[in-house]
Design an enzyme around this catalytic site. Structure first.
Site, mmCIF file in Angstrom:
data_model
loop_
_atom_site.group_PDB
_atom_site.id
_atom_site.type_symbol
_atom_site.label_atom_id
_atom_site.label_comp_id
_atom_site.label_asym_id
_atom_site.label_seq_id
_atom_site.Cartn_x
_atom_site.Cartn_y
_atom_site.Cartn_z
ATOM 1 N N CYS B 94 0.830 -1.211 0.000
ATOM 2 C CA CYS B 94 0.000 0.000 0.000
ATOM 3 C C CYS B 94 0.865 1.262 0.000
ATOM 4 O O CYS B 94 1.555 1.519 -0.977
ATOM 5 C CB CYS B 94 -0.968 -0.052 1.180
ATOM 6 N N ARG B 128 -12.650 5.602 -3.780
ATOM 7 C CA ARG B 128 -11.818 4.754 -2.962
ATOM 8 C C ARG B 128 -12.007 3.328 -3.411
ATOM 9 O O ARG B 128 -13.125 2.854 -3.541
ATOM 10 C CB ARG B 128 -12.213 4.901 -1.489
ATOM 11 N N HIS B 194 -3.426 -5.601 1.879
ATOM 12 C CA HIS B 194 -3.191 -5.810 3.307
ATOM 13 C C HIS B 194 -4.188 -6.863 3.756
ATOM 14 O O HIS B 194 -4.691 -7.614 2.946
ATOM 15 C CB HIS B 194 -3.250 -4.500 4.092
#
Lengths: 456, 242
Positions: B94, B128, B194
């Site tokens: 990330c 997002r 993640h």
């Protein structure tokens, strides 16, 4: 009272009645429709009520229940959004349920728990007398984003209520920064240096760098997480002195804590009828809020010694050898529950229920930020570890990597079967569920051994 | 045998259970009787990466980014670029992944220079990209199917100098448009996954460990482990993604 407002009130009351007839909670839906009819309905109804609002990432519900107990012992006429419906829709429903069809409020006071993201829409209408901000920890990142965004949300929300007294956690550098640039009057609560043994700096902190100038904080002491005596060596931003200060945690037991508090210069012995250090913070904040709302100090103190929280917050059930449901939803709260377990002396059964529905946060990565490694130090007292919930598989892996043998971890996804199994033991049971897992599992537990429905 | 693992910026790049990746790397070494030594390299620590066999960099908040960049530009950027070229294995996730690229351009056009160790850049977007997702690693990365959770608004675009880590099966990946996920260059593995990444993807974890062990010892083998729990968690997410 406008025609629109009356129409909205009647609609809301009708929808609520219908919900209860079909055996649903009806906590949020009626208010949602009422607000469509009359967008400022909450503002109209809240005008004649003295409200205390409670927000922050951890401890909202427990703090609210403590304040409620103080109001009840003082004999105040109040209501509260008890069912955890803490968005504007649920809060509006609660106001409507406490007014006449003509819109006159039946109660003088309100204890309102408010979601930290929803505070922006709520505070401007609610105009609380007192706003408690319990703390700010990283929480459901997929839903709320970074913790600094949550802080910003609350800051904007408070701007809608410039007359409110802020009741802030002095030990949380994020929370107490609200005092820096808002015109509101503030009081602080906290745990003073020396009240509990200071911790090592944690490997994972949610506020390492100064909120004002981004220099790394120095600490005189740490009570847990990022809470403690912080100080920025560059710009001087530092912990405020607490007006409601815990100066000594005399004893921490499995069923409660004994504290000495310094309240505006006088020493008081305070019993908290709920274990674990995070509830010491909740008690200090609730005490401050209750007193600032007009409750007499001795009454507020006595309430803390008596109150029962319920609704999955260290809630006790007569199941097996005695069960406690202890809601967990983010690393900070989870670590506090794990720490509480370290003080359990006898053999016990641990159940962890992990869901990833929207209200839990759809991202389960937070379980790796929580210190489940603590379980490895309890192996002598762990009779059994059971994982459950929609993401039981992830929880099982987490506990395996925490150092518990996989063969020792049982998976039971069916709550009926799980509770059947738990009923047969004579050992104490500790259940750590996420929010939606708590709602479902709690109902099954109640069916087996009694307790209240969630809206009661 | 032993691997020396450097955990870079654990103090600020630790947002999404990144510590879980470190635990997974060390446990899977220890269970096989291989030593694992983890050194934390927080902001302000000396820059040198010499002596390490594997570097891990996680994701973080925007709030600390400026502090982080200042620290990187005090010499760690040069050190990282040199180590990458030298073939030191990196696992970056990330924010840590984006940081190895050339730059990040915010949605409103502000450009922030990153360290340029990898030929890629990231542009902020309004949407997002968030949720459980899956991708298949390229053969050079072990070829396994990885499940994880992504949460980013930056869209990453790869230059000709790097390969994607894998192909998106479900979800967004680098940018939600070209089907690529992550980046591979020399021994660098960069990804948006993640969740954390490694515990539910033991095959991928072992591939990284093997890469590091082979670089250090020439040849290496990893004894098989009982991955029943890991595989079940992996398959469950995969089945849900459909």
């Amino acid at each position: 009272m406008t025609f629109r407002a009356v129409l909205a009130i009647l609609l809301c009351k009708a929808l609520r009645l219908f919900s209860r007839l079909v055996h649903r909670g009806g906590t949020a839906m009626p208010g949602r429709y009422a607000l469509r009819v009359c967008p400022d309905l909450l503002a109209i109804l809240a005008r004649d009520v003295r409200s205390v609002a409670i927000t922050g990432t951890n401890g909202k519900t427990t703090s609210s229940r403590m304040i409620e107990e103080a109001f009840a012992e003082q004999g105040l006429s109040y209501f509260a959004n008890r069912s955890g419906a803490n968005l504007i829709s649920g809060i509006t429903t609660e106001f409507v349920m406490n007014c006449t069809p003509g819109g006159r409020m039946k109660k003088e006071y309100a204890v309102i728990e408010c979601d930290e993201a929803a505070a922006r829409t709520v505070f401007g209408q609610l105009k609380p007398r007192v706003i408690v901000v319990t703390n700010l920890f990283r929480d459901q990142l997929d839903r709320y984003g970074e913790v600094t965004h949550t802080l910003e949300n609350i800051r904007v929300a408070v701007q809608g209520a410039p007359g409110a007294l802020l009741c802030l956690n002095a030990d949380c550098s994020l929370t107490s920064s609200l005092a820096e640039d808002l015109p509101n009057r503030c009081v602080f609560f906290g745990i003073d240096k020396g009240a509990v043994p200071s911790r090592e700096k944690p490997e994972l902190s949610d506020a390492t760098h100064c909120i004002r100038c981004k220099t790394e904080y120095e600490y005189d002491y740490i009570s847990y997480g990022h809470l403690g005596g912080f100080r920025c060596p560059h710009c001087g931003y530092a912990r405020h002195e607490a007006d409601y200060a815990v100066t000594d945690v005399v004893e921490q037991r499995a069923d409660g804590s004994s504290l000495v508090m310094d309240i505006r210069g006088t020493k008081q012995l305070v019993e908290v009828n709920l274990p674990a250090l995070y509830n010491v913070y909740n008690a200090a904040g609730a005490l401050a809020a209750a007193v600032e709302m007009g409750v007499d100090l001795p009454v507020a103190i006595s309430a803390l010694g008596r109150f029962q929280c319920g609704f999955g917050r260290m809630e006790k059930f007569d199941l097996g050898g005695g069960a406690r449901i202890m809601l967990v939803k983010n690393p900070a709260g989870c670590n506090q529950v794990l720490e509480f377990l370290q003080n359990i002396k006898e053999k016990f059964i641990l159940v962890v229920c992990l869901n990833d529905r929207p209200a839990d946060g759809t991202d389960v990565s937070w379980i790796w930020d929580a210190d489940f490694e603590a379980l490895a130090g309890m192996t002598g007292r762990l009779e059994q570890v059971i994982v459950s919930g929609d993401r039981a598989g992830d929880m099982r892996v987490r506990i395996k990597y925490a150092g518990i043998s996989d063969a020792f971890i049982q998976e039971e996804r069916d709550y009926e079967a799980l509770v059947d199994k738990l009923e047969k033991t004579d050992k104490p049971i500790f259940i750590m569920p996420t929010y939606t897992a708590m709602l479902d599992l709690r109902q099954v537990v109640i069916r087996h051994c009694g307790g209240a429905e969630f809206w009661e | 045998m032993e691997l020396k693992i450097c955990h870079m910026y654990p103090d600020v790049l630790n947002l999404y259970g990144d510590g879980g990746n470190i635990r997974c790397l060390t446990r899977r070494l220890q269970w096989r009787g291989i030593g694992a030594e983890v050194t934390r390299m927080p902001i302000g620590s000396p820059a040198s990466l010499s002596g390490y066999d594997l570097v891990f960099i996680g994701g973080g908040q925007d709030f600390e980014q400026q502090v982080l960049l200042e620290d990187l530009h005090r010499g760690k950027d040069r050190e990282i670029r040199a180590a990458v070229e030298d073939g030191l294995p990196f696992l970056t996730i990330c924010g840590g992944y984006q940081m190895l690229g050339s730059y990040y351009e915010t949605y409103d056009g502000q450009r922030c220079d990153f360290i340029g160790a990898l030929d890629l850049y990231t542009v902020g977007s309004k949407v997002r990209m968030i949720g459980n997702y899956s991708f298949r690693c390229g053969e050079e990365s072990g070829g396994s199917v990885v499940v994880g959770f992504e949460n980013h608004s930056g869209k990453t675009w790869l230059g000709s100098g790097v390969q994607p880590l894998g192909k998106v099966l479900s979800g967004y990946g680098n940018n939600g448009e070209d089907g690529s996920e992550g980046a591979r260059y020399k021994n660098v593995f960069g990804t948006y996954s993640h969740g954390p990444l490694l515990p539910k993807n033991p095959a991928f974890c072992d591939h990284i460990l093997l890469t590091a062990l082979e670089r250090k010892y020439g040849t290496a083998e990893l004894a098989p482990l009982d991955d029943t729990a890991e595989r079940a968690a992996h398959d469950e997410v995969l089945a849900r993604l459909g």
